[in-house]
Structure formats: structure tokens, C-alpha cells
Design a protein around this motif. Structure first.
Motif, PDB file in Angstrom:
ATOM      1  N   CYS A  28      28.034  80.506  30.063  1.00 49.17           N
ATOM      2  CA  CYS A  28      28.891  79.993  28.994  1.00 49.17           C
ATOM      3  C   CYS A  28      30.038  79.147  29.535  1.00 49.17           C
ATOM      4  CB  CYS A  28      29.432  81.135  28.158  1.00 49.17           C
ATOM      5  SG  CYS A  28      28.137  82.070  27.320  1.00 49.17           S
ATOM      6  N   GLU A  32      28.928  76.294  25.942  1.00 48.67           N
ATOM      7  CA  GLU A  32      28.818  77.367  24.955  1.00 48.67           C
ATOM      8  C   GLU A  32      27.539  77.241  24.116  1.00 48.67           C
ATOM      9  OE1 GLU A  32      30.729  80.049  23.914  1.00 48.67           O
ATOM     10  OE2 GLU A  32      32.032  79.868  25.651  1.00 48.67           O
ATOM     11  N   CYS A  37      23.648  80.697  27.465  1.00 57.55           N
ATOM     12  CA  CYS A  37      24.887  81.270  26.935  1.00 57.55           C
ATOM     13  C   CYS A  37      24.608  82.073  25.666  1.00 57.55           C
ATOM     14  CB  CYS A  37      25.904  80.167  26.655  1.00 57.55           C
ATOM     15  SG  CYS A  37      27.462  80.788  25.989  1.00 57.55           S
ATOM     16  N   GLN A  38      23.756  81.559  24.818  1.00 61.30           N
ATOM     17  CA  GLN A  38      23.427  82.275  23.584  1.00 61.30           C
ATOM     18  C   GLN A  38      22.751  83.604  23.889  1.00 61.30           C
ATOM     19  OE1 GLN A  38      24.604  81.266  20.634  1.00 61.30           O
ATOM     20  NE2 GLN A  38      25.571  79.690  21.885  1.00 61.30           N
ATOM     21  N   GLU A  40      23.207  85.368  26.665  1.00 55.76           N
ATOM     22  CA  GLU A  40      24.261  86.241  27.193  1.00 55.76           C
ATOM     23  C   GLU A  40      25.113  86.809  26.066  1.00 55.76           C
ATOM     24  OE1 GLU A  40      28.274  85.813  29.794  1.00 55.76           O
ATOM     25  OE2 GLU A  40      26.465  84.937  30.660  1.00 55.76           O
ATOM     26  N   ARG A  41      25.489  85.980  25.106  1.00 51.23           N
ATOM     27  CA  ARG A  41      26.288  86.450  23.964  1.00 51.23           C
ATOM     28  C   ARG A  41      25.510  87.506  23.172  1.00 51.23           C
ATOM     29  NH1 ARG A  41      30.826  84.824  25.727  1.00 51.23           N
ATOM     30  NH2 ARG A  41      31.475  82.699  25.345  1.00 51.23           N
ATOM     31  N   TYR A  42      24.215  87.282  22.989  1.00 45.38           N
ATOM     32  CA  TYR A  42      23.386  88.233  22.244  1.00 45.38           C
ATOM     33  C   TYR A  42      23.309  89.572  22.979  1.00 45.38           C
ATOM     34  CZ  TYR A  42      19.298  90.408  20.156  1.00 45.38           C
ATOM     35  OH  TYR A  42      18.447  91.285  19.551  1.00 45.38           O
ATOM     36  N   ASN A  44      25.455  90.798  25.122  1.00 44.72           N
ATOM     37  CA  ASN A  44      26.765  91.414  25.283  1.00 44.72           C
ATOM     38  C   ASN A  44      27.470  91.706  23.970  1.00 44.72           C
ATOM     39  OD1 ASN A  44      26.514  91.331  28.062  1.00 44.72           O
ATOM     40  ND2 ASN A  44      27.498  89.340  28.235  1.00 44.72           N
ATOM     41  N   VAL A  45      26.783  91.567  22.843  1.00 47.15           N
ATOM     42  CA  VAL A  45      27.444  91.721  21.550  1.00 47.15           C
ATOM     43  C   VAL A  45      28.002  93.132  21.369  1.00 47.15           C
ATOM     44  CG1 VAL A  45      25.414  92.345  20.171  1.00 47.15           C
ATOM     45  CG2 VAL A  45      27.294  91.118  19.127  1.00 47.15           C
TER      46      VAL A  45
END
Length: 48
Positions: A28, A32, A37-38, A40-42, A44-45
Motif C-alpha cells: 500500500c 493504495e 494493497c487491496q 492486504e487491506r482485506y 487485515n480488516v
């Protein structure tokens, strides 16, 4: 109390000089909107 004031003041002033360093190992950091990155965000939510 009067003796502790300079110590507390010194600590507060010292902390304001610290710079924020972003995590450059994260996908990220570069973009972003990237797929990595998406993902990783998913993943780590719920980590926070």
C-alpha cells in the motif's frame, strides 16, 4: 510537582520531534489502488 514539571515538559517536547515513518514494506506504500494493497487491506480488516 514543581520538580517533575521540567521532566514532563522535556518528554513532551522530545516526542514532538519524532517523525512518522510509513511502512515501506507494505504494498500500500506504493499504491493504495493496487491489487496487492487491496488483498492486504482485506486480510487485515479484523487485525486492528
Amino acid at each position: 510537582m514543581a520538580k517533575a514539571f521540567p521532566v514532563v515538559l522535556f518528554l513532551l517536547v522530545g516526542c514532538t520531534g519524532a517523525q512518522y515513518r510509513p511502512d515501506t514494506s507494505s504494498p500500500c506504500y506504493a499504491s493504495e489502488a493496487s491489487y496487492e494493497c487491496q488483498i492486504e487491506r482485506y486480510l487485515n480488516v479484523n487485525a486492528n
